[in-house]
Enzyme design. Structure first.
Site, PDB file in Angstrom:
ATOM      1  NE  ARG A 286      -9.399 -14.783 -28.568  1.00 52.51           N
ATOM      2  CZ  ARG A 286     -10.585 -13.610 -27.721  1.00 52.51           C
ATOM      3  NH1 ARG A 286     -11.074 -14.197 -25.739  1.00 52.51           N
ATOM      4  NH2 ARG A 286     -11.218 -12.983 -28.375  1.00 52.51           N
TER       5      ARG A 286
ATOM      6  CB  CYS B 207     -10.685  -9.643 -22.056  1.00 51.21           C
ATOM      7  SG  CYS B 207     -12.663  -9.182 -21.643  1.00 51.21           S
TER       8      CYS B 207
END
Length: 287
Positions: free
Chosen positions: A187, A243
């Site tokens: 990611r 995050c």
């Protein structure tokens, strides 16, 4: 005292009146699953807090997928559950501590230090034959007064400033301000994205996957192991952690503090907030 506690430690104090156990189980994409699991069985005496209904605000145009809850709203919810300023809170989940760490961070943000995370979570607790129940406790309301600690938090403007001033670097060693991306490597690199509308990372950020702070059994590594894990970072650096939505960054905040870092702050909106501003640049790959 450490920010985490063992199952044996909790068992010995299971019914102490000043202690409140909080079940934080939650499954992304299945918002009712955590509460259903709690109602089926939980640690005796535990109350339930929902990641999206209690530990987040409603989603808006900015703020990310899990905006921080209003401090007064959360304080009122805690009060209703019998949590006061003198309570000792032990939080657990079944997601490697990420939701419990969100509550841990939020309570400290509200000025409450007596909060801990149960190592290993509910499944290990049950597997090792510790007691469980489906009885939901009746809690006498208490009074929780928020004492917000704004220094624990940064907003998108601060992150924009740090990112814009960041020179391309293969290592965070020697940097006075560091952006840490807590997501999985694929990611971060922009190779895969199933939760947010754009793939990639904030330019200048370094990737420290939050699960690498833990042992195979879901417990956090000890201070020496975490110091080694974060050895590229300077102890006196300003460290901004993010995050996808501000949840899995919290275990990294805990791990950094456990490793001795003193200037660690959360970008709560995280990647999902960053990409809500069209003007914000996006990096992919290794830059």
């Amino acid at each position: 005292m450490d920010a985490t506690v063992t199952k044996r430690w909790l068992l010995a104090r299971l019914y102490e009146p000043e202690q409140i156990i909080v079940d934080c189980r939650f499954t992304l994409g299945k918002p009712q699953a955590g509460r259903d699991s709690y109602e089926e069985e939980h640690i005796p005496g535990a109350v339930y807090l929902d990641l999206e209904l209690d530990l987040s605000s409603p989603v808006g145009g900015h703020g990310g997928r899990h905006p921080l809850p209003d401090p007064e709203v959360l304080a009122a919810r805690l009060s209703k559950l019998g949590i006061g300023n003198d309570s000792r809170i032990v939080a657990y989940d079944d997601e490697s501590g990420m939701n419990a760490a969100r509550l841990w961070w939020l309570l400290r943000y509200l000025g409450h230090e007596q909060v801990f995370i149960l190592e290993g979570g509910f499944s290990q607790w049950k597997a090792e034959k510790y007691p469980v129940t489906n009885h939901q406790p009746v809690r006498v309301p208490s009074t929780f007064e928020a004492n917000v600690q704004p220094q624990m938090l940064v907003d998108v403007h601060k992150v924009q400033q740090i990112s814009a001033n960041m020179e391309p670097s293969a290592s965070p060693t020697g940097l006075s301000s560091v952006l840490i991306d807590s997501r999985a490597r694929e990611r971060f690199l922009g190779q895969e994205e199933t939760l947010d509308k754009r793939a990639g990372h904030i330019p200048g950020a370094f990737n420290f996957f939050w699960k690498e702070t833990q042992n195979a059994d879901g417990s956090f590594k000890n201070a020496e192991e975490l110091q080694e894990h974060f050895s590229e970072l300077d102890q006196d650096a300003e460290i901004i952690v993010y995050c996808g939505s501000g949840v899995t960054a919290c275990p990294n905040v805990l791990a950094l503090e456990k490793a001795g870092f003193k200037n660690v702050r959360l970008y709560a909106g995280s990647w999902s907030d960053w990409i809500s501003y069209e003007e914000n640049p996006v990096a992919t790959g290794e830059e």
